[in-house]
Design a protein around this motif. Structure first.
Motif, PDB file in Angstrom:
ATOM      1  N   TYR A  84     -12.594 -19.136 -13.035  1.00 51.33           N
ATOM      2  CA  TYR A  84     -14.029 -19.203 -12.756  1.00 51.33           C
ATOM      3  C   TYR A  84     -14.345 -19.340 -11.265  1.00 51.33           C
ATOM      4  N   ARG A  85     -13.327 -19.205 -10.432  1.00 53.57           N
ATOM      5  CA  ARG A  85     -13.481 -19.292  -8.967  1.00 53.57           C
ATOM      6  C   ARG A  85     -14.215 -20.574  -8.553  1.00 53.57           C
ATOM      7  N   LEU A  86     -13.708 -21.686  -9.045  1.00 53.37           N
ATOM      8  CA  LEU A  86     -14.316 -22.989  -8.766  1.00 53.37           C
ATOM      9  C   LEU A  86     -13.667 -23.649  -7.552  1.00 53.37           C
ATOM     10  N   TYR A  87     -13.494 -22.904  -6.513  1.00 56.92           N
ATOM     11  CA  TYR A  87     -12.878 -23.421  -5.296  1.00 56.92           C
ATOM     12  C   TYR A  87     -13.526 -22.737  -4.111  1.00 56.92           C
ATOM     13  N   SER A  88     -13.291 -23.294  -2.948  1.00 58.99           N
ATOM     14  CA  SER A  88     -13.836 -22.679  -1.740  1.00 58.99           C
ATOM     15  C   SER A  88     -12.764 -22.693  -0.658  1.00 58.99           C
ATOM     16  N   GLY A  89     -12.943 -21.835   0.300  1.00 59.66           N
ATOM     17  CA  GLY A  89     -11.994 -21.759   1.401  1.00 59.66           C
ATOM     18  C   GLY A  89     -10.912 -20.736   1.146  1.00 59.66           C
ATOM     19  N   TRP A  90     -10.223 -20.393   2.209  1.00 60.91           N
ATOM     20  CA  TRP A  90      -9.184 -19.383   2.120  1.00 60.91           C
ATOM     21  C   TRP A  90      -7.941 -19.929   1.422  1.00 60.91           C
ATOM     22  N   ILE A  91      -7.547 -21.152   1.766  1.00 61.24           N
ATOM     23  CA  ILE A  91      -6.442 -21.833   1.082  1.00 61.24           C
ATOM     24  C   ILE A  91      -6.993 -23.167   0.578  1.00 61.24           C
ATOM     25  N   LEU A  95      -6.229 -26.314  -5.064  1.00 62.08           N
ATOM     26  CA  LEU A  95      -5.290 -25.404  -5.725  1.00 62.08           C
ATOM     27  C   LEU A  95      -3.859 -25.665  -5.261  1.00 62.08           C
ATOM     28  N   VAL A  96      -3.697 -25.946  -3.977  1.00 64.02           N
ATOM     29  CA  VAL A  96      -2.370 -26.277  -3.448  1.00 64.02           C
ATOM     30  C   VAL A  96      -1.880 -27.578  -4.081  1.00 64.02           C
ATOM     31  N   HIS A  97      -2.777 -28.539  -4.184  1.00 65.91           N
ATOM     32  CA  HIS A  97      -2.463 -29.829  -4.800  1.00 65.91           C
ATOM     33  C   HIS A  97      -1.967 -29.630  -6.234  1.00 65.91           C
ATOM     34  N   HIS A  98      -2.718 -28.878  -7.020  1.00 66.25           N
ATOM     35  CA  HIS A  98      -2.335 -28.652  -8.414  1.00 66.25           C
ATOM     36  C   HIS A  98      -1.024 -27.872  -8.513  1.00 66.25           C
ATOM     37  N   LEU A  99      -0.851 -26.883  -7.660  1.00 67.50           N
ATOM     38  CA  LEU A  99       0.384 -26.102  -7.674  1.00 67.50           C
ATOM     39  C   LEU A  99       1.585 -26.988  -7.351  1.00 67.50           C
ATOM     40  N   LEU A 100       1.431 -27.829  -6.352  1.00 61.88           N
ATOM     41  CA  LEU A 100       2.502 -28.749  -5.966  1.00 61.88           C
ATOM     42  C   LEU A 100       2.865 -29.674  -7.125  1.00 61.88           C
ATOM     43  N   PRO A 167      15.650 -32.932  -2.734  1.00 62.25           N
ATOM     44  CA  PRO A 167      14.818 -31.996  -1.967  1.00 62.25           C
ATOM     45  C   PRO A 167      13.451 -31.756  -2.609  1.00 62.25           C
ATOM     46  N   LEU A 168      13.432 -31.659  -3.927  1.00 61.82           N
ATOM     47  CA  LEU A 168      12.162 -31.449  -4.620  1.00 61.82           C
ATOM     48  C   LEU A 168      11.241 -32.652  -4.443  1.00 61.82           C
ATOM     49  N   ALA A 169      11.801 -33.844  -4.584  1.00 58.51           N
ATOM     50  CA  ALA A 169      10.994 -35.064  -4.431  1.00 58.51           C
ATOM     51  C   ALA A 169      10.459 -35.182  -3.006  1.00 58.51           C
ATOM     52  N   LEU A 170      11.305 -34.924  -2.021  1.00 56.96           N
ATOM     53  CA  LEU A 170      10.861 -35.008  -0.627  1.00 56.96           C
ATOM     54  C   LEU A 170       9.830 -33.924  -0.310  1.00 56.96           C
ATOM     55  N   PHE A 171      10.049 -32.722  -0.836  1.00 59.10           N
ATOM     56  CA  PHE A 171       9.080 -31.643  -0.650  1.00 59.10           C
ATOM     57  C   PHE A 171       7.742 -32.019  -1.278  1.00 59.10           C
ATOM     58  N   GLY A 172       7.804 -32.529  -2.502  1.00 58.55           N
ATOM     59  CA  GLY A 172       6.581 -32.919  -3.202  1.00 58.55           C
ATOM     60  C   GLY A 172       5.837 -34.025  -2.480  1.00 58.55           C
ATOM     61  N   MET A 173       6.560 -35.047  -2.055  1.00 61.71           N
ATOM     62  CA  MET A 173       5.896 -36.160  -1.375  1.00 61.71           C
ATOM     63  C   MET A 173       5.415 -35.743   0.016  1.00 61.71           C
ATOM     64  N   GLY A 174       6.181 -34.881   0.688  1.00 65.18           N
ATOM     65  CA  GLY A 174       5.715 -34.364   1.978  1.00 65.18           C
ATOM     66  C   GLY A 174       4.417 -33.589   1.805  1.00 65.18           C
ATOM     67  N   GLY A 175       4.373 -32.767   0.763  1.00 64.90           N
ATOM     68  CA  GLY A 175       3.149 -32.020   0.467  1.00 64.90           C
ATOM     69  C   GLY A 175       1.991 -32.935   0.129  1.00 64.90           C
ATOM     70  N   MET A 176       2.259 -33.963  -0.677  1.00 64.66           N
ATOM     71  CA  MET A 176       1.191 -34.901  -1.040  1.00 64.66           C
ATOM     72  C   MET A 176       0.687 -35.654   0.189  1.00 64.66           C
ATOM     73  N   ASN A 177       1.598 -36.052   1.067  1.00 65.41           N
ATOM     74  CA  ASN A 177       1.182 -36.755   2.284  1.00 65.41           C
ATOM     75  C   ASN A 177       0.365 -35.840   3.194  1.00 65.41           C
TER      76      ASN A 177
END
Length: 201
Positions: A84-91, A95-100, A167-177
């Protein structure tokens, strides 16, 4: 039925009552996350609860189904926002949060590791705030816990076995931070806009 009733039953050793009722009567999913933590605090105490082996290799009672439910929720929410295109902005950060979260949750569920770490991050997701408490909530419920979880991961890194978990945990937490940093910037901008509009009135 509220979380405190369950906690009282746990203290009284009435686990059979809780098991009979299941978690269906819980008021909300947020309460289920808190219930999982309260249950573990009562069972293990705060010292044993946060040991590396308990966070990585073991799964607290009801944690796996709760993470499955969350994974499904984030997948549906992601699809809904895209459809439903319920987001704004180029990135869009949402959506990044949910994908992560979906990547981390799915791999953790598939490999059945780090479930408890992810339950801790879900507590951060569960807290909702009114505007008046936004800053306190942001720092206490999102920024500080994610930083502390990241520090715990780094301190426990030698204890992880070789594989994708660390690596996954560090990637995930780095992304969340990183996302928390953007959220803090957005919160600050919104705060400035509101102060500016109040000043002009």
């Amino acid at each position: 039925m509220n979380i405190w009733t369950y906690a009282k039953w746990l203290r009284q050793g009435k686990l059979d009552k809780i098991l009979d009722l299941g978690m269906i009567e819980m008021d909300s999913f947020d309460n289920r996350m808190i219930f999982i933590l309260v249950n573990e605090l009562i069972r293990m105490g705060s010292n044993g609860m946060f040991e590396h082996s308990k966070l990585v290799g073991n799964t607290w009672p009801w944690a796996y189904p709760a993470l499955c439910f969350s994974c499904g929720y984030f997948a549906y929410d992601q699809w809904d926002m895209l459809h439903y295109r319920l987001y704004s902005g180029w990135i869009p950060s949402i959506l990044v949060h949910h994908l992560l979260l979906l990547v981390c949750f799915t791999l953790a569920l598939y490999r059945n590791v780090t479930i408890n770490y992810l339950i801790l991050t879900l507590i951060c997701e569960a807290v909702k705030a009114e505007w008046v408490l936004s800053w306190i909530t942001f720092i206490v419920a999102r920024f500080a816990p994610h930083i502390l979880i990241t520090i715990k991961l780094i301190r426990d890194s030698p204890r992880f076995e070789k594989g994708v978990e660390l690596p996954l945990a560090l990637f995930g937490m780095g992304g969340m931070n990183l996302l928390n940093t953007f959220l803090g910037i957005d919160l600050f901008r919104a705060y400035r806009r509101e102060k500016s509009s109040q000043h002009h009135e």
